[in-house]
Enzyme design. Structure first.
Site, mmCIF file in Angstrom:
data_model
loop_
_atom_site.group_PDB
_atom_site.id
_atom_site.type_symbol
_atom_site.label_atom_id
_atom_site.label_comp_id
_atom_site.label_asym_id
_atom_site.label_seq_id
_atom_site.Cartn_x
_atom_site.Cartn_y
_atom_site.Cartn_z
ATOM 1 N N ARG A 100 52.887 48.936 42.112
ATOM 2 C CA ARG A 100 53.229 47.832 41.197
ATOM 3 C C ARG A 100 54.735 47.650 41.080
ATOM 4 N NH1 ARG A 100 48.774 49.684 36.705
ATOM 5 N NH2 ARG A 100 47.015 48.383 37.390
ATOM 6 N N PHE A 153 43.610 39.817 25.676
ATOM 7 C CA PHE A 153 43.707 39.345 27.066
ATOM 8 C C PHE A 153 42.401 39.547 27.848
ATOM 9 C CE2 PHE A 153 45.493 43.643 26.720
ATOM 10 C CZ PHE A 153 44.703 44.341 27.613
ATOM 11 N N THR A 203 51.141 50.249 34.118
ATOM 12 C CA THR A 203 50.353 49.009 33.987
ATOM 13 C C THR A 203 51.223 47.756 34.075
ATOM 14 O OG1 THR A 203 48.753 50.180 32.614
ATOM 15 C CG2 THR A 203 48.760 47.779 32.453
ATOM 16 N N ASN A 248 49.061 42.362 38.350
ATOM 17 C CA ASN A 248 49.594 43.657 38.803
ATOM 18 C C ASN A 248 48.854 44.243 40.011
ATOM 19 O OD1 ASN A 248 47.297 44.575 37.526
ATOM 20 N ND2 ASN A 248 48.369 45.731 35.940
ATOM 21 N N LYS A 285 43.102 43.636 43.508
ATOM 22 C CA LYS A 285 42.669 42.463 42.743
ATOM 23 C C LYS A 285 42.934 41.182 43.552
ATOM 24 C CE LYS A 285 43.822 44.841 38.381
ATOM 25 N NZ LYS A 285 44.659 44.777 37.151
#
Ligand code: DAT
Ligand code: MG
Length: 151
Positions: free
Chosen positions: A104, A59, A93, A114, A11
């Site tokens: 993570r 979210f 997560t 994350n 990400k």
């Protein structure tokens, strides 16, 4: 288990923090095979498609804003059991709950940042690979180490 493919994405936070090679390295050293990779800034609409399962969650909007906020490394990794084991390498997560030794757990602190995505099952793996990649962007090849990895 037969050969499988999974979709993995670094990400925007992972890219900006300089963690591309660290993350690629963990999958590569394990023995999984990289069969597709590209850098892309997803549109908000594309992020919403990727995360469509979560559209009712509070979210969702922030998550899609975040995924589309900068460059993402999109990858497909192949190997025996790669979908499930890829999730193990990634960790829980919420990085507060991820074990040390996981990506993570070692490299992130909060759930909203994350750093990595991984498909959560065979169906989502197929759907996500098809969403992010055209068929001709996937490369089939024999890695020289396969005979040592699989016997
Ligand atoms: P995962 O990425 O481990 O598959 P998920 O599919 O449930 O987790 O959620 C997708 C992403 O949404 C997750 O990586 C980070 C974000 N997210 C999940 N739960 C959240 C929460 N409670 N608050 C904020 N962001 C959350
Ligand atoms: Mg998920």
């Amino acid at each position: 288990a037969a050969m499988e493919r999974t979709f993995i994405a670094i990400k925007p936070d992972g890219v900006q923090r300089g963690l591309i090679s660290e993350i690629v390295s963990r999958f590569e050293r394990k023995g999984f095979k990289l069969v597709a990779i590209k850098i892309v800034v997803p549109s908000k609409g594309f992020a919403e498609k990727h995360y469509h399962d979560l559209k009712e969650r509070p979210f969702f909007n922030g998550l899609c804003d975040f995924l589309s906020s900068g460059p993402v490394i999109a990858m497909v990794w192949e190997g025996e059991g790669v979908i499930k084991y890829g999730r193990k390498l990634i960790g829980a997560t919420d990085p507060q709950k991820s074990e040390p030794g996981t990506i993570r757990g070692d490299l992130a602190v909060v759930v909203g940042r994350n750093i990595i995505h991984g498909s959560d099952g065979p169906e989502t793996a197929k759907d996500e690979i098809n969403l992010w990649f055209k068929p001709d962007e996937l490369v089939s090849y024999t890695s020289n180490s396969e005979k040592w990895l699989y016997g």
